[in-house]
Design a protein around this motif. Structure first.
Motif, PDB file in Angstrom:
ATOM      1  N   GLY A  42      29.308  19.654  28.367  1.00 18.51           N
ATOM      2  CA  GLY A  42      28.966  18.846  27.190  1.00 18.51           C
ATOM      3  C   GLY A  42      28.960  19.682  25.918  1.00 18.51           C
ATOM      4  O   GLY A  42      28.051  20.493  25.726  1.00 18.51           O
ATOM      5  N   ASN A  63      19.725  22.161  28.156  1.00 20.91           N
ATOM      6  CA  ASN A  63      19.707  23.558  28.639  1.00 20.91           C
ATOM      7  C   ASN A  63      21.100  24.151  28.534  1.00 20.91           C
ATOM      8  O   ASN A  63      22.101  23.456  28.636  1.00 20.91           O
ATOM      9  CB  ASN A  63      19.235  23.605  30.095  1.00 20.91           C
ATOM     10  CG  ASN A  63      20.206  22.896  31.033  1.00 20.91           C
ATOM     11  OD1 ASN A  63      20.536  21.732  30.814  1.00 20.91           O
ATOM     12  ND2 ASN A  63      20.685  23.587  32.039  1.00 20.91           N
ATOM     13  N   LYS A  91      29.358  25.068  24.856  1.00 25.70           N
ATOM     14  CA  LYS A  91      29.333  25.286  26.307  1.00 25.70           C
ATOM     15  C   LYS A  91      30.756  25.491  26.836  1.00 25.70           C
ATOM     16  O   LYS A  91      30.990  26.364  27.677  1.00 25.70           O
ATOM     17  CB  LYS A  91      28.664  24.107  27.018  1.00 25.70           C
ATOM     18  CG  LYS A  91      27.139  24.056  26.846  1.00 25.70           C
ATOM     19  CD  LYS A  91      26.526  22.917  27.659  1.00 25.70           C
ATOM     20  CE  LYS A  91      25.008  22.894  27.527  1.00 25.70           C
ATOM     21  NZ  LYS A  91      24.396  21.786  28.295  1.00 25.70           N
ATOM     22  N   HIS A 121      33.059  16.530  28.089  1.00 23.18           N
ATOM     23  CA  HIS A 121      32.982  15.138  28.588  1.00 23.18           C
ATOM     24  C   HIS A 121      32.500  14.164  27.520  1.00 23.18           C
ATOM     25  O   HIS A 121      32.513  12.946  27.724  1.00 23.18           O
ATOM     26  CB  HIS A 121      32.124  15.048  29.860  1.00 23.18           C
ATOM     27  CG  HIS A 121      30.669  15.352  29.682  1.00 23.18           C
ATOM     28  ND1 HIS A 121      29.774  14.435  29.219  1.00 23.18           N
ATOM     29  CD2 HIS A 121      29.950  16.479  29.925  1.00 23.18           C
ATOM     30  CE1 HIS A 121      28.567  14.979  29.183  1.00 23.18           C
ATOM     31  NE2 HIS A 121      28.644  16.230  29.598  1.00 23.18           N
TER      32      HIS A 121
END
Ligand code: NDP
Length: 337
Positions: free
Chosen positions: A175, A326, A179, A195
């Motif tokens: 996401g 996270n 990342k 995504h």
């Protein structure tokens, strides 16, 4: 002794009011028992399941009971000959400062382990999950295409790196741009698709130009919808988690796609297998530890922790885990080393 208990069961996404921080007397160890002080505590997606009383592979946490968690602890007092004061252990200690144990189920940590909290991640439950799920169920072969969802997280980051070691073309799904960049630049995946992008399914199809041989499923939902048409004949799907559905209160909207899925499994002879890590692979822990420690030490496996300071922050951090807040394995530092 601070404890975080389950105050009420969530409907949909958990909220702060589902948890309550209580202060109780520090427990006193009896004969053959040890008093453990929590230093690090793991936050993991499965805890959402324990907050609910729906039928599962494990019993729910009772209302007003301490939330469950794996933890890395120091032995503070010992009435058990197998443990000395100052020993480091992995326990299933829960969201609290102190816990009593009779020694059963504790794993002693070696003094050599530089980062004790790694025993909750790369050298612990998520590591075993990635290693066994991919190698035993996924059976990846050199040259095949492996796709893994939640690719920057505790399990996914390891699945993809093991896939690279085994010679696969590895595509991550994560996401957000930050990342995705980390997954490619730091972890060495061949590509990583966001995504949340509007054309996510098309981008995934573009990079999987030879289809998908192994899909390591961590999220379900819209990500699986995009993967399904790309699966090759005799593809393997280790079914590890479905995090996009953990807060769901009803089945997803839209047409029923079950017959589409079953038809695909049939004609493509696809094998999809769920697993519960300790039930299915607990007996192979030593094999995993030996290999993963070697990879970690040699730098072939990289590992990122997302560390939170303070037990009182655990509910907020856990709520964020289910929303993708996270970045790396989520660990709470509860007390001093
Ligand atoms: P992660 O460290 O990967 O954290 C969870 C990640 O899931 C988030 O960072 C987010 O990543 C992604 N996510 C959250 N919500 C959604 C959503 N709605 N759609 C898509 N992605 C979402 O967690 P773990 O590595 O600990 O766990 C990964 C999976 O493995 C979970 O499903 C977990 O339940 C499962 N698991 C299963 C085990 C077993 O025995 N079967 C054992 C251990 C874990 P992003 O921002 O990239 O979307």
């Amino acid at each position: 002794n601070r404890q975080i208990v389950l105050a009420s069961r969530p409907t949909g996404a958990p909220i702060a009011a589902n948890f309550s921080l209580n202060k109780v007397e520090r427990p006193i160890p009896q004969q053959d028992e040890v008093l453990l002080r929590t230093v690090y505590m793991s936050l993991d997606p499965y805890m959402r399941g324990r907050m609910s009383d729906a039928e599962s592979y494990a019993d729910p946490v009772a209302i007003n009971a301490v939330m469950v968690a794996g933890s890395v602890c120091i032995v503070e007092q010992s009435n058990n000959d197998d443990y000395q004061v100052g020993d480091w252990v992995v326990a299933f200690g829960g969201w609290q400062d102190f816990v009593i144990s009779n020694g059963v189920g504790l794993i002693k940590l070696s003094d050599q382990l530089p980062n004790k909290s790694y025993a909750l991640g790369v050298l612990g439950m998520p590591g075993l999950t990635a290693y066994m799920g991919l190698l035993d169920i996924g059976q990846p072969k050199a040259g095949e295409t492996l796709v893994v969802a939640a690719a920057s997280g505790a399990v996914g980051s390891l699945v993809g790196q093991i896939g690279k070691i085994k010679g696969c073309k590895v595509i991550g799904i994560a996401g957000g741009a930050e990342k995705c960049q980390y997954v490619v630049d730091e972890l060495g995946f061949d590509a990583c698709i966001d995504h949340k992008a509007a054309d996510f399914a098309q981008q995934l199809a573009n990079v999987c130009d030879n289809g998908i041989d192994v899909y390591f499923e961590n999220v379900g939902g819209a990500v699986f919808d995009a993967v399904l048409p790309l699966l090759n004949t005799c593809a393997r799907i280790p079914l590890c988690g479905l995090i996009s559905q953990y807060n769901a209160t009803e089945l997803p909207e839209g047409p029923d796609r079950l017959s589409l899925l079953m038809g695909k499994l049939l004609v493509k002879r696809i094998r999809m297998q769920g697993f519960i890590v300790f039930d299915d692979y607990g007996h192979r822990y030593n094999e995993f530890m030996t290999q993963m420690s070697e990879w970690l030490l040699s730098g072939q496996i990289k590992y990122k922790e997302h560390r939170i300071e303070g037990l009182e922050k655990a509910p907020e951090a856990f709520i964020g885990l289910l929303k993708g807040e996270n970045f790396g394995k989520l660990v709470v530092r509860v007390g001093e080393e």
